[in-house]
Each structure stands twice: as structure tokens, then as C-alpha cells.
Scaffold this motif. Structure first.
Motif, PDB file in Angstrom:
ATOM      1  N   SER A 143       0.833  -1.215   0.000  1.00 45.64           N
ATOM      2  CA  SER A 143       0.000   0.000   0.000  1.00 45.64           C
ATOM      3  C   SER A 143       0.864   1.261   0.000  1.00 45.64           C
ATOM      4  O   SER A 143       0.531   2.251   0.631  1.00 45.64           O
ATOM      5  N   MET A 144       1.995   1.203  -0.701  1.00 48.56           N
ATOM      6  CA  MET A 144       2.865   2.366  -0.830  1.00 48.56           C
ATOM      7  C   MET A 144       2.556   3.105  -2.121  1.00 48.56           C
ATOM      8  O   MET A 144       1.752   2.657  -2.947  1.00 48.56           O
ATOM      9  N   GLY A 191      -1.802   3.727   1.532  1.00 48.50           N
ATOM     10  CA  GLY A 191      -2.933   3.948   0.636  1.00 48.50           C
ATOM     11  C   GLY A 191      -2.909   5.283  -0.065  1.00 48.50           C
ATOM     12  O   GLY A 191      -3.928   5.726  -0.605  1.00 48.50           O
ATOM     13  N   ALA A 192      -1.740   5.950  -0.070  1.00 49.89           N
ATOM     14  CA  ALA A 192      -1.587   7.193  -0.830  1.00 49.89           C
ATOM     15  C   ALA A 192      -1.192   6.846  -2.267  1.00 49.89           C
ATOM     16  O   ALA A 192      -0.820   5.711  -2.577  1.00 49.89           O
ATOM     17  N   ARG A 193      -1.245   7.842  -3.133  1.00 46.03           N
ATOM     18  CA  ARG A 193      -0.814   7.657  -4.511  1.00 46.03           C
ATOM     19  C   ARG A 193       0.159   8.768  -4.894  1.00 46.03           C
ATOM     20  O   ARG A 193       0.151   9.850  -4.301  1.00 46.03           O
ATOM     21  N   TYR A 207      -4.031   7.154   4.237  1.00 47.72           N
ATOM     22  CA  TYR A 207      -4.604   6.879   5.557  1.00 47.72           C
ATOM     23  C   TYR A 207      -3.502   6.995   6.591  1.00 47.72           C
ATOM     24  O   TYR A 207      -2.387   6.513   6.387  1.00 47.72           O
ATOM     25  N   ALA A 208      -3.802   7.640   7.723  1.00 47.45           N
ATOM     26  CA  ALA A 208      -2.766   7.885   8.735  1.00 47.45           C
ATOM     27  C   ALA A 208      -3.166   7.408  10.119  1.00 47.45           C
ATOM     28  O   ALA A 208      -2.660   7.903  11.111  1.00 47.45           O
ATOM     29  N   PHE A 238      -6.497   5.102  -1.082  1.00 49.43           N
ATOM     30  CA  PHE A 238      -6.545   4.197  -2.235  1.00 49.43           C
ATOM     31  C   PHE A 238      -7.265   4.786  -3.456  1.00 49.43           C
ATOM     32  O   PHE A 238      -8.047   4.097  -4.112  1.00 49.43           O
ATOM     33  N   PRO A 239      -7.014   6.059  -3.775  1.00 50.74           N
ATOM     34  CA  PRO A 239      -7.588   6.553  -5.028  1.00 50.74           C
ATOM     35  C   PRO A 239      -6.799   6.002  -6.215  1.00 50.74           C
ATOM     36  O   PRO A 239      -5.739   5.385  -6.048  1.00 50.74           O
TER      37      PRO A 239
END
Length: 257
Positions: A143-144, A191-193, A207-208, A238-239
Motif C-alpha cells: 500500500s505504498m 494507501g496514498a498515490r 490513511y494515517a 486508495f484513489p
């Protein structure tokens, strides 16, 4: 997954609350409208997507909501509006990241089973439909976000231990097949992009620990330094993210529930 090509952004697969999707939608940046195109042969979420030489590649992902890692690679031809199967990833995984350097797709980390991250790092050559295993990621995680600037690849944030968020940034140099630690993100997150515009890497949402983020931070690889940017109007994790003509498109995602 998301990918940009010409005037279009493609939103690929994903899931709603209970269903894995093979739906593919095309956004026309000129007409500002969405249109369905040929669906993926394999329904999946938590995949990654890249564009190389006019084709879109959907790589890995999960075939179930609970998480079932896939090795599937499928190529979309926008001119013919058709999909075809390609050589599978050597390491099955979902919640993986990817970046493109010199028309090679580099696939980083992810989950193979349960809540255990993989350090697997493999490169795909679309011209020969072959995979090569490379120096593993120093810190196994999933999820990186990932991006490429000036021929180098950056693996950013993610999850090392289930339920936690990480801020580390590791840089890969294809010339030496080696990784180097860089300045960590100001806001650790999963979950960032990532999106690259004019040599800068934008880290978007995620998410943090207390909910979805609207936070946007930009990394300058030349200075190895971070700076804040205006937040997203809608916080999300997760966009799907793509860059089209120096504009960043952030598509869908999760509010954190």
C-alpha cells in the motif's frame, strides 16, 4: 488502477463494498465526460496500471475482497478496444506499486498472502513480454506509492506492519541495481498515490491511522526535500491517480470505511 494516454484517463477495475470489478471507464479531458470501454478479462482490485508505447498494462491485484494475490498481467489496446493476456508477474501480489523508466514497468512490493508484505521488485519489458527480478526493496511493505523521476524510482510510505503507517522513502537506481534511503515523508501514510509533474513527486491522500487524508505533499528529488501543497477537496485513501498534460487526476477511492 489508473493510466493516462493522449487526452484520456482510464480508471481500471477496483471494487465497491462487496464486489470485485472488471469495469474500465475512460475519461475524456476535452469533453469532461466518462465512457465505458472493453472490460478487463480478469476482475480485480488493488492492482497497478501503467501506460507504455500507447498500450495500458493492468498488473497484479486481488480477485477477492479478503485478498487473493494474482500474477495476472493484461494489456489494453485503446485503438482496437481489446485486452490480451501477457506474461504473468513472477511474484503474485496485490496492493503493489509501479513506475515506468525507459518503457520498462517496475513493480514494487505488495502483499502475497495475509498481512505480510513482500520486498519483491521485478521489471517488465513490454517489447519482449518478459520479466526480470531485481534487487529487492530494502523494506518489505505494501500500500505504498511509487514514482519515477530522472531515471530513478521512488518507493514511498505504505505499511510495514499491519495496521501501521510508514513514511520512509527509498530510491532505486537502475544503473547500479541498488537502493538508497531518502528523506521520509512529513506525514507517514498508507494507501496514498504518487503523481509526477515537472520533476516533482506529489503524494496524495492515504490513511494515517485516524481516517482518510486530504493531505498533499510534494517531494523534490533534486533537493531531497518535502513541501506542503493545497489539500484535496475530498479526503480519501486508495484513489486512482494519473497525470495528463501536467494536471493530476484523482479518481474515486475510499473514505476510510
Amino acid at each position: 488502477g489508473a493510466a493516462a494516454l493522449d487526452r484520456y484517463v482510464f480508471a481500471i477495475g477496483g471494487s465497491d463494498t462487496s464486489t470485485i470489478l472488471n469495469e474500465v471507464l475512460r475519461y475524456d479531458a476535452f469533453q469532461t465526460c466518462w465512457f465505458p470501454v472493453a472490460p478487463m478479462p480478469t476482475a480485480r482490485n488493488s492492482l497497478t496500471a501503467e501506460t507504455v508505447d500507447g498500450k495500458v498494462y493492468a498488473i497484479g491485484g486481488s480477485s477477492t475482497i479478503a485478498g487473493t494475490a494474482l500474477t495476472v498481467v493484461e494489456e489494453y489496446n485503446p485503438m482496437a478496444n481489446t485486452w490480451s493476456a501477457k506474461a504473468p508477474i513472477p511474484t503474485s501480489r496485490y496492493a503493489l506499486a509501479s513506475a515506468v523508466v525507459e518503457e520498462g514497468i517496475y513493480v514494487i512490493g505488495g502483499v502475497t498472502t495475509g498481512d505480510v508484505g513482500t520486498a519483491a521488485f521485478e521489471a517488465y519489458d513490454p517489447s519482449t513480454d518478459t520479466w526480470t527480478s531485481l534487487a529487492p526493496l530494502p523494506t518489505a511493505r505494501w500500500s505504498m506509492a511509487a514514482a519515477a523521476v530522472n531515471g530513478k524510482i521512488y518507493a514511498m510510505g505504505g505499511t510495514v506492519v499491519a495496521g501501521t503507517q510508514d513514511g520512509r522513502v527509498e530510491e532505486y537506481d537502475p544503473n547500479t541495481n541498488s537502493w538508497t534511503m531518502k528523506t521520509p515523508m512529513p506525514t507517514p501514510r498508507r494507501g496514498a498515490r504518487a503523481a509526477v509533474v515537472q520533476g516533482l513527486i506529489y503524494i496524495i491522500g492515504g490513511y494515517a491511522g485516524s481516517g482518510a487524508l486530504s493531505t498533499v505533499e510534494v517531494y523534490d528529488p533534486t533537493e531531497n526535500a518535502w513541501a506542503p501543497r493545497p489539500p484535496l477537496p475530498t479526503a480519501r485513501q486508495f484513489p486512482a491517480v494519473a497525470v495528463l498534460r501536467n494536471a493530476i487526476y484523482v479518481v474515486a477511492g475510499s473514505l476510510g470505511t
